[in-house]
Motif scaffolding. Structure first.
Motif, PDB file in Angstrom:
ATOM      1  N   GLN A  82       6.277  -5.094 -12.855  1.00  0.00           N
ATOM      2  CA  GLN A  82       6.971  -5.999 -13.765  1.00  0.00           C
ATOM      3  C   GLN A  82       7.693  -5.219 -14.860  1.00  0.00           C
ATOM      4  OE1 GLN A  82       3.763  -8.564 -14.971  1.00  0.00           O
ATOM      5  NE2 GLN A  82       4.156 -10.046 -13.325  1.00  0.00           N
ATOM      6  N   ALA A  83       7.052  -4.161 -15.359  1.00  0.00           N
ATOM      7  CA  ALA A  83       7.683  -3.338 -16.393  1.00  0.00           C
ATOM      8  C   ALA A  83       8.924  -2.646 -15.836  1.00  0.00           C
ATOM      9  CB  ALA A  83       6.682  -2.314 -16.927  1.00  0.00           C
ATOM     10  N   MET A 141     -10.643   2.521  -5.266  1.00  0.00           N
ATOM     11  CA  MET A 141     -10.042   1.220  -5.001  1.00  0.00           C
ATOM     12  C   MET A 141      -8.826   1.038  -5.916  1.00  0.00           C
ATOM     13  SD  MET A 141     -11.941  -2.405  -4.763  1.00  0.00           S
ATOM     14  CE  MET A 141     -11.364  -3.250  -3.360  1.00  0.00           C
ATOM     15  N   LEU A 142      -7.788   0.440  -5.389  1.00  0.00           N
ATOM     16  CA  LEU A 142      -6.560   0.230  -6.131  1.00  0.00           C
ATOM     17  C   LEU A 142      -6.733  -0.865  -7.177  1.00  0.00           C
ATOM     18  CD1 LEU A 142      -3.941   0.251  -3.230  1.00  0.00           C
ATOM     19  CD2 LEU A 142      -4.386   2.055  -4.883  1.00  0.00           C
ATOM     20  N   ASN A 143      -6.107  -0.646  -8.291  1.00  0.00           N
ATOM     21  CA  ASN A 143      -6.099  -1.627  -9.362  1.00  0.00           C
ATOM     22  C   ASN A 143      -4.834  -2.479  -9.201  1.00  0.00           C
ATOM     23  OD1 ASN A 143      -5.934  -3.092 -11.700  1.00  0.00           O
ATOM     24  ND2 ASN A 143      -6.318  -1.364 -13.056  1.00  0.00           N
ATOM     25  N   GLY A 184      -2.999  -3.546 -12.375  1.00  0.00           N
ATOM     26  CA  GLY A 184      -2.253  -2.439 -12.972  1.00  0.00           C
ATOM     27  C   GLY A 184      -0.953  -2.182 -12.242  1.00  0.00           C
ATOM     28  N   ILE A 185      -1.004  -2.247 -10.923  1.00  0.00           N
ATOM     29  CA  ILE A 185       0.201  -2.040 -10.120  1.00  0.00           C
ATOM     30  C   ILE A 185       1.218  -3.154 -10.391  1.00  0.00           C
ATOM     31  CG2 ILE A 185       1.090  -2.019  -7.753  1.00  0.00           C
ATOM     32  CD1 ILE A 185      -1.530  -0.593  -6.952  1.00  0.00           C
ATOM     33  N   MET A 186       0.732  -4.392 -10.486  1.00  0.00           N
ATOM     34  CA  MET A 186       1.627  -5.517 -10.756  1.00  0.00           C
ATOM     35  C   MET A 186       2.277  -5.387 -12.134  1.00  0.00           C
ATOM     36  SD  MET A 186       1.828  -7.347  -8.097  1.00  0.00           S
ATOM     37  CE  MET A 186       2.597  -8.826  -8.707  1.00  0.00           C
TER      38      MET A 186
END
Length: 106
Positions: free
Chosen positions: A12-13, A1-3, A6-8
């Motif tokens: 943002q970084a 399952m995707l985190n 973490g992706i967001m």
């Protein structure tokens, strides 16, 4: 399952890095030249012309078309250098990933 969190955070970084890169690029200048350096055009990272230098021997009224062509060539040389600089910086921000549609806003 995707985190998703973490992706967001990664997005943002990356956005912050891109903003920093844009600010740095805006401050950098490149010089394009033509006619063996007789015409030089300085552009910043936003493609704004900051300076033009002309060898005095080129300023002959009867040969203005040559001077006009050299100015265009010098500008295009500088533009290509800014684009190369932007591409190199973009590779640093994206970690070398090619993200379709991701371009700088200016």
């Amino acid at each position: 399952m995707l985190n998703i969190q973490g992706i967001m955070k990664q997005a943002q970084a990356m956005q912050k890095k891109m903003e920093e890169m844009q600010n740095e690029l805006a401050q950098q200048e490149v010089i394009g030249s033509a006619g063996g350096g007789m015409v030089k055009v300085t552009l910043n990272g936003k493609f704004e012309m900051k300076k033009i230098e002309l060898d005095k021997s080129l300023i002959v009224a009867e040969e203005s078309d040559i001077l006009e062509d050299l100015i265009v060539a010098a500008h295009n040389d500088a533009k290509n250098k800014v684009e190369a600089l932007m591409n190199d910086n973009m590779k640093n921000v994206t970690g070398g990933m090619n993200i379709p549609g991701l371009k700088l806003p200016f």
